[in-house]
Enzyme design. Sequence first.
Site, mmCIF file in Angstrom:
data_model
loop_
_atom_site.group_PDB
_atom_site.id
_atom_site.type_symbol
_atom_site.label_atom_id
_atom_site.label_comp_id
_atom_site.label_asym_id
_atom_site.label_seq_id
_atom_site.Cartn_x
_atom_site.Cartn_y
_atom_site.Cartn_z
ATOM 1 C CG ASP A 1 6.326 -32.310 -3.510
ATOM 2 O OD1 ASP A 1 5.148 -32.101 -3.831
ATOM 3 O OD2 ASP A 1 6.947 -31.611 -2.693
ATOM 4 C CG ASP B 1 4.666 -26.179 -4.396
ATOM 5 O OD1 ASP B 1 5.005 -25.160 -5.007
ATOM 6 O OD2 ASP B 1 3.548 -26.713 -4.535
#
Length: 215
Positions: free
Chosen positions: A8, A10
């Site tokens: 991922d 953020d």
Amino acid sequence: MIKCIIFDMDGVLVNSEPMHFEVWKQVFAEQGLTIDYDHYKGCIGSTVSYLFDLILDGYGRDFHGNDALPARFRELKNIRIKEKGIPRIEGVPETVAALKEKGYILAVASSSPQEYIELITEKLGIAPCFRLLFSAERVARPKPAPDVFLAAARALGVKPEECLVIEDSQNGSRAAKAANMICWGFQNPDSGNQDLSAADRLFYPFPKLLELIDN
């Protein structure tokens, strides 16, 4: 056997979640709506559409189809990045580079827009480390649905069970497990009090990943 590591972005590669909340708070304030973190945090790891679902449920305001708000969010976020730089996580560039050197296939699968994923990885100097940068905007359902991770695995030509996903959010960790992938939860203190119980193991700080991957 782990062949591929899917990150991922953020809250994992860049410490952007506090900034995102502050920017969205300003965007909604301009619409006469004051949001609190408890309502917002449920969207961490997911998409703008999912955020709008939460706003509708929590405040009775429907912003679906209002393209001006995401545009305003991007404008304000770009201003903040220009003024203050990218909110970094210690050890990310070095750890990612070391994992590539070990021979792992690396990818990013994020709910952020494709151009933002490309911008951040380039500014961090890690874009060449990744074989794939993949936005959830390209799939039908956002996290916590598994679509983005399954699509990334297909694009890379690897099986879900050969993938390790690194996530910092409840939505993301649930999505990874729904995709039948191994998931390790990065316990970023700036991502809010995320429920990472779906993850197979937890770690912090970020360079700890190198130690764990060899054991």
